[in-house]
Design an enzyme around this catalytic site. Structure first.
Site, PDB file in Angstrom:
ATOM      1  N   ASP A 148       0.867  -1.187   0.000  1.00 15.85           N
ATOM      2  CA  ASP A 148       0.000   0.000   0.000  1.00 15.85           C
ATOM      3  C   ASP A 148       0.898   1.230   0.000  1.00 15.85           C
ATOM      4  OD1 ASP A 148      -2.437   1.546   0.250  1.00 15.85           O
ATOM      5  OD2 ASP A 148      -1.930   1.874   2.346  1.00 15.85           O
ATOM      6  N   SER A 149       0.272   2.383  -0.216  1.00  6.20           N
ATOM      7  CA  SER A 149       1.024   3.635  -0.142  1.00  6.20           C
ATOM      8  C   SER A 149       1.428   3.937   1.305  1.00  6.20           C
ATOM      9  CB  SER A 149       0.155   4.779  -0.659  1.00  6.20           C
ATOM     10  OG  SER A 149      -0.980   4.915   0.177  1.00  6.20           O
TER      11      SER A 149
ATOM     12  N   CYS B  44      -4.234  -1.468  -2.151  1.00  3.77           N
ATOM     13  CA  CYS B  44      -4.347  -0.030  -2.379  1.00  3.77           C
ATOM     14  C   CYS B  44      -5.194   0.127  -3.635  1.00  3.77           C
ATOM     15  CB  CYS B  44      -2.956   0.555  -2.598  1.00  3.77           C
ATOM     16  SG  CYS B  44      -2.960   2.292  -3.074  1.00  3.77           S
TER      17      CYS B  44
ATOM     18  N   GLU C 145      -2.659   8.744   8.263  1.00  5.55           N
ATOM     19  CA  GLU C 145      -1.198   8.582   8.320  1.00  5.55           C
ATOM     20  C   GLU C 145      -0.577   9.371   9.473  1.00  5.55           C
ATOM     21  OE1 GLU C 145       1.065   6.702   6.454  1.00  5.55           O
ATOM     22  OE2 GLU C 145      -0.604   5.733   5.422  1.00  5.55           O
TER      23      GLU C 145
ATOM     24  N   CYS D 129     -10.944   3.109  -0.504  1.00  3.68           N
ATOM     25  CA  CYS D 129      -9.537   3.399  -0.201  1.00  3.68           C
ATOM     26  C   CYS D 129      -9.259   2.599   1.063  1.00  3.68           C
ATOM     27  CB  CYS D 129      -9.341   4.892   0.052  1.00  3.68           C
ATOM     28  SG  CYS D 129      -7.711   5.270   0.769  1.00  3.68           S
TER      29      CYS D 129
ATOM     30  N   HIS E  55      -7.324   2.975   3.411  1.00  2.94           N
ATOM     31  CA  HIS E  55      -7.129   3.738   4.651  1.00  2.94           C
ATOM     32  C   HIS E  55      -8.458   3.991   5.375  1.00  2.94           C
ATOM     33  CE1 HIS E  55      -3.147   4.752   3.020  1.00  2.94           C
ATOM     34  NE2 HIS E  55      -2.836   5.321   4.179  1.00  2.94           N
TER      35      HIS E  55
HETATM   36  N1  DGL Z   1      -4.802   3.308   0.585  1.00  3.80           N
HETATM   37  C1  DGL Z   1      -4.754   3.701  -0.750  1.00  3.80           C
HETATM   38  C2  DGL Z   1      -5.986   3.373  -1.542  1.00  3.80           C
HETATM   39  O1  DGL Z   1      -6.640   2.405  -1.245  1.00  3.80           O
HETATM   40  C3  DGL Z   1      -4.096   4.980  -1.157  1.00  3.80           C
HETATM   41  C4  DGL Z   1      -4.215   6.194  -0.317  1.00  3.80           C
HETATM   42  C5  DGL Z   1      -3.299   7.277  -0.828  1.00  3.80           C
HETATM   43  O2  DGL Z   1      -2.093   7.062  -0.770  1.00  3.80           O
HETATM   44  O3  DGL Z   1      -3.785   8.309  -1.307  1.00  3.80           O
HETATM   45  O4  DGL Z   1      -6.301   4.014  -2.500  1.00  3.80           O
END
Ligand code: DGL
Length: 264
Positions: A9-10, A72, A151, A183, A185
């Site tokens: 993931d990011s 992600c 984050e 997302c 997150h």
């Molecule tokens: N968690 C990621 C997603 O599902 C990316 C969030 C990000 O880095 O902007 O898209």
């Protein structure tokens, strides 16, 4: 078959998927990479996200993973196909799983997709949802303030409820019965999102459906881990390890995790 499953993931968002995999497949080992130094991916160009995703996939290839989960949505939207074509192991994204979870739940076919700008612009959820349910009415909404909040590690308390409520204001006039957390997150903000949309709306993530896909692929390939020793997960972050550690340990409810710094 005793090799680890790679999860990328990011940043910390992919932990929501890693946790679901750990719950469904407690005998499997996970090697995780969070590209926290370059997070968020949401506002970045397709080319940048593709390059970074490939770097993480290559790093995990060197660590001999048996499959890769792109945990992600932003990276899935731009890099899934090319990685599936070129990697020597199965590669799974999270968008089809998220769409499936929503289609199973919606009664009125009115589905909100909350995601990063990159995922929303890609149209990947519309495509996935409409391929499962041609009647789906899709309401996409980018929530660029959510990932930096997660984050930062400061995602509890009144401030987080206010920020989420403000981010979801554009939905006030909309009718919908299901929200996809598009997302990875966002499940970390599930309580805040549920409070903002009210009690009659299903708020779903792709995590559980993705974990089921992982199980199906490993089973089909005869690659489920057979080793009886407890799995030793390893987590890598390209940015600050202490913040990453604190979020990991809180979210996974585990202590003394093996967390390492990775550079690209
Ligand atoms: N968690 C990621 C997603 O599902 C990316 C969030 C990000 O880095 O902007 O898209």
């Amino acid at each position: 078959m005793n090799a680890p499953i790679g999860v990328i993931d990011s940043g910390v968002g992919g932990l929501t998927v890693a946790k679901a995999i750990m719950e469904l497949l407690p005998n499997e080992t996970i090697y995780y990479i969070g590209d926290t130094a370059r997070c968020p991916y949401g506002p970045r160009s397709k080319q940048e996200v593709r390059t970074y995703t490939w770097q993480m996939a290559k790093a995990l290839e060197k660590m001999n993973v048996k499959m890769l989960v792109i945990a992600c949505n932003t990276a899935t939207a731009v890099a899934l196909e090319s990685l599936q074509k070129h990697m020597p192991f199965p590669v799974l994204g999270v968008i089809n799983a998220g769409a499936r979870a929503a289609v199973k739940k919606t009664k009125r076919n009115e589905v909100v997709v909350l995601a990063t700008e990159g995922t929303i612009k890609s149209g990947a959820y519309e495509q996935a949802l409409l391929s499962l349910n041609t009647k789906a009415k899709i309401i996409p909404l980018a929530c660029p303030t959510f990932v930096p909040l997660v984050e930062s590690g400061e995602y509890e308390g009144k401030f987080s409820y206010d920020l989420v409520e403000t981010g979801l204001m554009p939905l006030q006039e909309e009718r919908f019965d299901t929200v996809i957390l598009g997302c990875t997150h966002y499940p970390i903000l599930q309580k805040q999102i549920e409070a903002a949309v009210g009690p009659n709306v299903h708020v779903l993530s792709s995590a559980e459906e993705t974990a089921k896909d992982v199980e199906a692929i490993l089973q089909y390939n005869g690659q489920l881990r057979t080793d009886e020793e407890k799995p030793k997960h390893v987590f890598h972050a390209s940015g600050s390890v202490p913040i990453f550690r604190s979020i990991c340990e809180r979210w996974l409810n585990q202590e003394e995790l093996d967390i390492r710094r990775i550079t690209f």
